[in-house]
Enzyme design. Structure first.
Site, mmCIF file in Angstrom:
data_model
loop_
_atom_site.group_PDB
_atom_site.id
_atom_site.type_symbol
_atom_site.label_atom_id
_atom_site.label_comp_id
_atom_site.label_asym_id
_atom_site.label_seq_id
_atom_site.Cartn_x
_atom_site.Cartn_y
_atom_site.Cartn_z
ATOM 1 N N GLU A 85 0.818 -1.216 0.000
ATOM 2 C CA GLU A 85 0.000 0.000 0.000
ATOM 3 C C GLU A 85 0.850 1.263 0.000
ATOM 4 O O GLU A 85 1.935 1.291 0.567
ATOM 5 C CB GLU A 85 -0.859 0.027 1.268
ATOM 6 C CG GLU A 85 -1.790 -1.146 1.370
ATOM 7 C CD GLU A 85 -2.645 -1.108 2.630
ATOM 8 O OE1 GLU A 85 -2.804 -0.027 3.228
ATOM 9 O OE2 GLU A 85 -3.141 -2.176 3.005
ATOM 10 N N CYS A 98 3.356 8.316 1.163
ATOM 11 C CA CYS A 98 3.785 7.400 2.216
ATOM 12 C C CYS A 98 3.980 6.049 1.540
ATOM 13 O O CYS A 98 3.033 5.501 0.980
ATOM 14 C CB CYS A 98 2.686 7.347 3.274
ATOM 15 S SG CYS A 98 2.972 6.105 4.520
ATOM 16 N N CYS A 105 5.407 -7.302 7.572
ATOM 17 C CA CYS A 105 6.395 -6.850 8.552
ATOM 18 C C CYS A 105 6.633 -7.952 9.573
ATOM 19 O O CYS A 105 5.726 -8.716 9.888
ATOM 20 C CB CYS A 105 5.874 -5.595 9.260
ATOM 21 S SG CYS A 105 7.065 -4.892 10.417
ATOM 22 N N CYS A 109 3.904 -5.696 15.998
ATOM 23 C CA CYS A 109 3.262 -4.782 16.952
ATOM 24 C C CYS A 109 1.776 -5.154 17.041
ATOM 25 O O CYS A 109 1.135 -5.391 16.014
ATOM 26 C CB CYS A 109 3.428 -3.334 16.514
ATOM 27 S SG CYS A 109 5.158 -2.900 16.295
ATOM 28 N N CYS A 112 -1.093 -3.133 15.044
ATOM 29 C CA CYS A 112 -0.842 -2.784 13.641
ATOM 30 C C CYS A 112 -1.378 -3.825 12.663
ATOM 31 O O CYS A 112 -1.102 -5.025 12.797
ATOM 32 C CB CYS A 112 0.665 -2.614 13.452
ATOM 33 S SG CYS A 112 1.146 -2.365 11.734
ATOM 34 N N SER A 184 10.385 6.219 9.273
ATOM 35 C CA SER A 184 9.791 5.853 10.565
ATOM 36 C C SER A 184 10.239 4.455 10.963
ATOM 37 O O SER A 184 10.212 3.527 10.164
ATOM 38 C CB SER A 184 8.264 5.894 10.430
ATOM 39 O OG SER A 184 7.651 5.491 11.626
ATOM 40 N N LEU A 208 7.231 5.248 19.281
ATOM 41 C CA LEU A 208 7.504 4.971 20.694
ATOM 42 C C LEU A 208 6.285 4.303 21.338
ATOM 43 O O LEU A 208 6.392 3.208 21.889
ATOM 44 C CB LEU A 208 7.886 6.283 21.392
ATOM 45 C CG LEU A 208 8.455 6.166 22.796
ATOM 46 C CD1 LEU A 208 9.672 5.258 22.846
ATOM 47 C CD2 LEU A 208 8.815 7.553 23.346
ATOM 48 N N CYS A 326 -1.822 2.262 7.445
ATOM 49 C CA CYS A 326 -0.918 1.119 7.390
ATOM 50 C C CYS A 326 -1.533 -0.285 7.382
ATOM 51 O O CYS A 326 -2.017 -0.756 8.399
ATOM 52 C CB CYS A 326 -0.003 1.275 8.608
ATOM 53 S SG CYS A 326 1.310 0.103 8.777
HETATM 54 N N1 SAH Z 1 7.518 0.055 10.775
HETATM 55 C C1 SAH Z 1 7.677 1.458 10.891
HETATM 56 C C2 SAH Z 1 6.990 2.250 9.807
HETATM 57 C C3 SAH Z 1 5.659 1.777 9.340
HETATM 58 S S1 SAH Z 1 4.334 1.862 10.500
HETATM 59 C C4 SAH Z 1 7.249 1.917 12.264
HETATM 60 O O1 SAH Z 1 6.646 1.141 12.989
HETATM 61 O O2 SAH Z 1 7.547 3.056 12.596
HETATM 62 C C5 SAH Z 1 3.909 3.589 10.396
HETATM 63 C C6 SAH Z 1 3.337 4.164 11.670
HETATM 64 O O3 SAH Z 1 1.988 3.727 11.874
HETATM 65 C C7 SAH Z 1 4.104 3.773 12.927
HETATM 66 O O4 SAH Z 1 4.285 4.886 13.759
HETATM 67 C C8 SAH Z 1 3.169 2.769 13.541
HETATM 68 O O5 SAH Z 1 3.438 2.566 14.892
HETATM 69 C C9 SAH Z 1 1.826 3.372 13.225
HETATM 70 N N2 SAH Z 1 0.689 2.491 13.387
HETATM 71 C C10 SAH Z 1 0.587 1.185 13.105
HETATM 72 N N3 SAH Z 1 -0.648 0.722 13.393
HETATM 73 C C11 SAH Z 1 -1.349 1.769 13.876
HETATM 74 C C12 SAH Z 1 -2.685 1.939 14.357
HETATM 75 N N4 SAH Z 1 -3.557 0.916 14.421
HETATM 76 N N5 SAH Z 1 -3.041 3.171 14.772
HETATM 77 C C13 SAH Z 1 -2.190 4.211 14.720
HETATM 78 N N6 SAH Z 1 -0.924 4.120 14.282
HETATM 79 C C14 SAH Z 1 -0.508 2.898 13.868
HETATM 80 FE FE1 SF4 Z 2 5.824 -3.324 11.567
HETATM 81 FE FE2 SF4 Z 2 5.680 -0.704 12.022
HETATM 82 FE FE3 SF4 Z 2 3.460 -2.238 11.992
HETATM 83 FE FE4 SF4 Z 2 5.193 -2.469 14.004
HETATM 84 S S1 SF4 Z 2 3.988 -0.659 13.483
HETATM 85 S S2 SF4 Z 2 4.239 -4.168 12.886
HETATM 86 S S3 SF4 Z 2 7.116 -2.161 12.959
HETATM 87 S S4 SF4 Z 2 4.808 -1.824 10.271
#
Ligand code: SAH
Ligand code: SF4
Length: 339
Positions: A85, A98, A105, A109, A112, A184, A208, A326
């Protein structure tokens, strides 16, 4: 390939070296996806190039435009059928895209959508470039800013991302300067040190999402390898060495990381780092059980940070009607939902 690499590959095939520069221009500035489109090369040369090389580009599989704010979400299909995407946002100063750096990944997390759909493979530098070029072509205008904040963890695909950064910022490429690029990361500390030492002028965003290990271990498995203290130490190093402000991303999850105590702890841990905190009401992702913090909570949290001298803003939501965030669209597409 860098221009020099293309030149030597051409020489090895017995092709004239200057042709490489021509092809390089077509690829980077012309954004073509086949040798057929390189109209100032002879038919014979185009055919022989097509035999020796492959242009791996991203094709538009799905395109959705937000009725609310014009944000465009692309689902791109890659050469092997995998999909990633990208999101295109319009701001006063121009277009920002973006882009994704991996198919899926590995970081897992818990909040996510990308993390939930597993990992398939890394993207090649050309595929990352093609996300920009394909969108640019679709849009018919130049994209001025890039954020590596789509699917995947850029520092987990480090060498390809470095090469992409070199290519995208090169003068005879898309020529998007490092100051217009943000990366990021969820916090791969060894790579943050390495990136700092390269002194690129890009903006580092650090996801963070928690002020301490107790909460971060629960939501971000990477924290068990590099904890909050190790991560913030590397951030301090990054901003000391590069003089750049770090952006901290903090997804506000109701009842998990959004209390007053969390705000106070966050403020005290960020003291002394040149930084900015982006508070993002967490996006609903099916199956996570997380809910976004309410407006009042967001206001209170922001106020505490500011009182303690930490600048913070609540991130504006764009494209909320098109699953712009994302991993959401791809996940739905894989699960066979209606689009
Ligand atoms: N892997 C990298 C970059 C891609 S994720 C990272 O984690 O930084 C891009 C951003 O979207 C990150 O800050 C991630 O923590 C955030 N993100 C992922 N899932 C999310 C959600 N459900 N709500 C808000 N932000 C989210
Ligand atoms: Fe991967 Fe970033 Fe999603 Fe964490 S927030 S699972 S590092 S894409």
């Amino acid at each position: 390939m860098q221009l020099e690499e293309l030149q030597s590959a051409f020489q090895q095939l017995g092709l004239q070296k200057y042709r490489a520069a021509q092809v390089y221009r077509w690829l980077h500035q012309g954004g073509v996806s086949s040798f057929e489109e390189m109209t100032d090369l002879s038919k014979a040369l185009r055919a022989s190039l097509a035999e020796s090389f492959e242009i791996r580009h991203a094709e538009i599989a799905i395109r959705r435009v937000s009725k609310l704010d014009g944000t465009i979400k692309y689902l791109f299909r890659l050469y092997d059928g995998e999909t990633v995407e990208s999101v295109l946002m319009q701001y006063k100063h121009g277009y920002t895209i973006c882009i994704s750096t991996q198919v899926g990944c590995r970081m897992g997390c818990t909040f996510c959508a990308t993390g939930k759909s597993g990992f398939s493979r890394n993207l090649a530098p050309s595929e990352m470039l093609s996300e920009i070029q394909t969108a640019q072509k679709d849009l018919g205008t130049r994209i001025s800013n890039v954020v590596l904040m789509g699917m995947g963890e850029p520092l987990d695909n480090y060498l390809n991302v470095l090469r992409f950064l070199e290519l995208v910022s090169s003068e005879n490429g898309l020529n998007i300067g490092m100051r217009h690029i943000s990366l990021s990361t969820c916090g791969l500390v060894d790579k943050i040190y390495d990136l700092a030492d390269r002194k690129l002028q890009l903006t580092l965003s650090v996801s963070l999402h928690a002020p301490n290990d107790e909460i971060r271990n629960r939501t971000m498995p990477v924290n068990r390898k590099w904890n909050v203290e190790a991560l913030l130490k590397s951030c301090r190093y990054y901003s000391d060495v590069t003089g750049r402000r770090i952006s901290f991303e903090y997804a506000m999850i109701s009842g998990v990381n959004d209390s007053d105590a969390c705000a106070l702890e966050l403020a005290s841990r960020l003291r002394g780092i040149i930084s900015h905190v982006n508070l993002i009401p967490v996006n609903d992702v099916t199956g996570t059980g997380y809910r976004k913090s309410g407006e009042e909570r967001l206001r209170k949290f922001t106020a505490i940070l500011e009182r303690k001298g930490i600048t913070a803003t609540v991130r504006r939501t764009l494209g909320s009607d098109i699953e712009a965030s994302c991993g959401q669209l791809r996940r739905r597409n894989q699960q066979g939902g209606t689009l």
